[in-house]
Design a protein around this motif. Structure first.
Motif, PDB file in Angstrom:
ATOM      1  N   PRO A 169      54.320  52.598   8.092  1.00 20.67           N
ATOM      2  CA  PRO A 169      55.006  52.309   7.608  1.00 20.67           C
ATOM      3  C   PRO A 169      56.286  51.986   7.468  1.00 20.67           C
ATOM      4  O   PRO A 169      56.671  51.032   6.827  1.00 20.67           O
ATOM      5  CB  PRO A 169      54.239  52.557   5.960  1.00 20.67           C
ATOM      6  CG  PRO A 169      53.397  54.159   6.006  1.00 20.67           C
ATOM      7  CD  PRO A 169      53.500  54.534   7.324  1.00 20.67           C
ATOM      8  N   PHE A 170      56.782  53.024   8.587  1.00 17.17           N
ATOM      9  CA  PHE A 170      57.776  53.123   8.350  1.00 17.17           C
ATOM     10  C   PHE A 170      58.664  52.894   9.837  1.00 17.17           C
ATOM     11  O   PHE A 170      59.963  52.938   9.924  1.00 17.17           O
ATOM     12  CB  PHE A 170      58.393  54.660   7.876  1.00 17.17           C
ATOM     13  CG  PHE A 170      58.830  54.499   6.514  1.00 17.17           C
ATOM     14  CD1 PHE A 170      59.582  53.645   5.370  1.00 17.17           C
ATOM     15  CD2 PHE A 170      57.716  55.462   5.859  1.00 17.17           C
ATOM     16  CE1 PHE A 170      58.960  54.408   3.965  1.00 17.17           C
ATOM     17  CE2 PHE A 170      57.291  55.439   4.807  1.00 17.17           C
ATOM     18  CZ  PHE A 170      58.272  54.647   3.464  1.00 17.17           C
ATOM     19  N   THR A 171      57.888  52.344  10.757  1.00 19.35           N
ATOM     20  CA  THR A 171      57.763  52.543  12.128  1.00 19.35           C
ATOM     21  C   THR A 171      57.456  50.615  12.044  1.00 19.35           C
ATOM     22  O   THR A 171      56.659  50.166  12.342  1.00 19.35           O
ATOM     23  CB  THR A 171      57.305  52.826  12.908  1.00 19.35           C
ATOM     24  OG1 THR A 171      57.558  54.454  12.839  1.00 19.35           O
ATOM     25  CG2 THR A 171      57.252  52.310  14.474  1.00 19.35           C
ATOM     26  N   PRO A 172      58.690  50.078  12.920  1.00 19.88           N
ATOM     27  CA  PRO A 172      59.018  48.344  12.636  1.00 19.88           C
ATOM     28  C   PRO A 172      57.753  48.521  13.997  1.00 19.88           C
ATOM     29  O   PRO A 172      57.322  48.994  15.644  1.00 19.88           O
ATOM     30  CB  PRO A 172      60.621  48.476  12.916  1.00 19.88           C
ATOM     31  CG  PRO A 172      61.112  49.090  12.535  1.00 19.88           C
ATOM     32  CD  PRO A 172      60.475  50.478  12.883  1.00 19.88           C
ATOM     33  N   ASN A 173      57.216  47.280  13.829  1.00 26.36           N
ATOM     34  CA  ASN A 173      56.155  46.540  15.217  1.00 26.36           C
ATOM     35  C   ASN A 173      57.079  45.417  15.734  1.00 26.36           C
ATOM     36  O   ASN A 173      58.613  45.575  15.606  1.00 26.36           O
ATOM     37  CB  ASN A 173      54.824  46.131  14.993  1.00 26.36           C
ATOM     38  CG  ASN A 173      55.095  45.219  14.100  1.00 26.36           C
ATOM     39  OD1 ASN A 173      56.191  44.438  13.815  1.00 26.36           O
ATOM     40  ND2 ASN A 173      54.052  45.121  13.045  1.00 26.36           N
ATOM     41  N   ASP A 174      56.590  44.688  16.511  1.00 27.61           N
ATOM     42  CA  ASP A 174      57.250  43.954  17.369  1.00 27.61           C
ATOM     43  C   ASP A 174      57.544  42.083  16.639  1.00 27.61           C
ATOM     44  O   ASP A 174      57.764  41.156  17.479  1.00 27.61           O
ATOM     45  CB  ASP A 174      56.667  43.552  18.735  1.00 27.61           C
ATOM     46  CG  ASP A 174      55.920  43.104  19.233  1.00 27.61           C
ATOM     47  OD1 ASP A 174      55.014  43.044  18.337  1.00 27.61           O
ATOM     48  OD2 ASP A 174      55.316  43.027  20.081  1.00 27.61           O
ATOM     49  N   TYR A 175      57.445  42.126  15.469  1.00 30.07           N
ATOM     50  CA  TYR A 175      56.554  40.576  14.965  1.00 30.07           C
ATOM     51  C   TYR A 175      58.329  40.295  14.916  1.00 30.07           C
ATOM     52  O   TYR A 175      58.228  39.040  15.439  1.00 30.07           O
ATOM     53  CB  TYR A 175      55.951  40.950  13.591  1.00 30.07           C
ATOM     54  CG  TYR A 175      55.824  39.365  13.294  1.00 30.07           C
ATOM     55  CD1 TYR A 175      54.583  39.446  13.330  1.00 30.07           C
ATOM     56  CD2 TYR A 175      56.564  38.717  12.311  1.00 30.07           C
ATOM     57  CE1 TYR A 175      54.109  38.278  12.086  1.00 30.07           C
ATOM     58  CE2 TYR A 175      56.504  37.993  11.795  1.00 30.07           C
ATOM     59  CZ  TYR A 175      54.979  37.607  11.853  1.00 30.07           C
ATOM     60  OH  TYR A 175      54.251  36.453  11.265  1.00 30.07           O
ATOM     61  N   VAL A 176      59.173  40.458  14.596  1.00 33.54           N
ATOM     62  CA  VAL A 176      60.212  39.842  14.908  1.00 33.54           C
ATOM     63  C   VAL A 176      61.067  38.804  15.740  1.00 33.54           C
ATOM     64  O   VAL A 176      61.108  37.776  15.573  1.00 33.54           O
ATOM     65  CB  VAL A 176      62.072  40.487  13.827  1.00 33.54           C
ATOM     66  CG1 VAL A 176      62.916  40.107  13.422  1.00 33.54           C
ATOM     67  CG2 VAL A 176      61.232  41.050  12.207  1.00 33.54           C
ATOM     68  N   THR A 177      60.888  40.174  16.454  1.00 36.54           N
ATOM     69  CA  THR A 177      61.037  39.716  17.964  1.00 36.54           C
ATOM     70  C   THR A 177      60.732  38.772  18.567  1.00 36.54           C
ATOM     71  O   THR A 177      60.888  37.882  19.166  1.00 36.54           O
ATOM     72  CB  THR A 177      61.040  41.172  19.622  1.00 36.54           C
ATOM     73  OG1 THR A 177      61.808  41.544  18.625  1.00 36.54           O
ATOM     74  CG2 THR A 177      61.568  40.584  20.700  1.00 36.54           C
TER      75      THR A 177
END
Length: 251
Positions: A169-177
């Motif tokens: 839960p503290f690692t971003p995925n690529d959704y924002v990109t």
């Protein structure tokens, strides 16, 4: 009374069963028992009209004192518009009529008085306002394909967990990109110092949000979020960060 809305049934008290005069006899209270209840019972439930009038008045005074002052805007969500339409309340039209009455129904008018952003979980609201105005539209939830949302809105408001790895839960995925590539602004919800899914503080969450390169955010602790944004080596305060979004989207 017992109602079924969007397939979910619940027995409760519903605003549509009361007159405005009756609702005005109520006083607001903090819903969480472990938060401060200092202001319980002090304030009435404000109407959207009252909120807009207050913002317009405060912003006018602020501009008199400083022509370059940052104006406070309204981020307006329509609640259950499809169901309320069946009950005889066209809340989208009611809100639009109110914006138009105060000259806030366009980017040009709103940006001069009180910036307005429309948000909703329902496509019907976005479709309605897209035909009526050029005000920025934010689709809440993030449960539909990004490419589809980009055809209906200027931005997307997903829940925070939508932007983070399912494994950590503290690692971003690529959704924002992906959202940015589709031309969407991203405003996740809701940053809190308490009642978080993972027990993290607002600062820990904000660190993730900075890594995610988001364009705005929803928080119930604006003072703490602004303090963090102002002291963690950021180029701007949170207020300036969000103002830049409004300026970009109103261009």
């Amino acid at each position: 009374r017992y109602l079924i809305i969007e397939g979910i049934g619940r027995e409760d008290w519903w605003t549509i069963d009361f007159t405005l005069e009756e609702l005005k006899t109520l006083r607001v209270r903090q819903r969480y028992g472990d938060r401060s209840h200092f202001y319980d019972g002090m304030f009435q439930i404000p109407t959207l009209q009252e909120a807009l009038e207050l913002l317009i008045s405060l912003n006018a005074k602020r501009k008199q004192e400083d022509p370059n002052a940052v104006l406070t805007g309204a981020y307006v969500e329509m609640k259950w518009p499809d169901y309320l339409w069946l009950e005889g309340f066209n809340v989208n039209q009611m809100a639009y009529d109110l914006f138009k009455f105060y000259g806030l129904d366009s980017c040009e008018g709103a940006n001069a008085k009180t910036p307005i952003i429309i948000e909703d979980f329902f496509e019907s609201t976005l479709d309605f306002f897209r035909k009526k105005t050029d005000l920025p539209l934010i689709f809440l939830g993030g449960f539909l394909p990004i490419e589809y949302i980009a055809k209906k809105a200027h931005g997307i408001g997903p829940s925070i967990d939508k932007l983070l790895s399912s494994k950590d839960p503290f690692t971003p995925n690529d959704y924002v990109t992906k959202a940015h590539k589709a031309g969407l602004k991203v405003h996740p919800y809701t940053l809190r110092q308490d009642h978080n899914e993972y027990g993290s503080t607002v600062c820990e969450r904000n660190m993730n949000m900075l890594k995610l390169d988001i364009d705005g955010l929803f928080t119930e602790y604006p003072n703490a979020a602004d303090d963090f944004w102002s002291t963690e080596g950021c180029k701007t305060t949170l207020a300036g960060f969000l103002t830049k979004f409004i300026e970009d989207i109103f261009e």
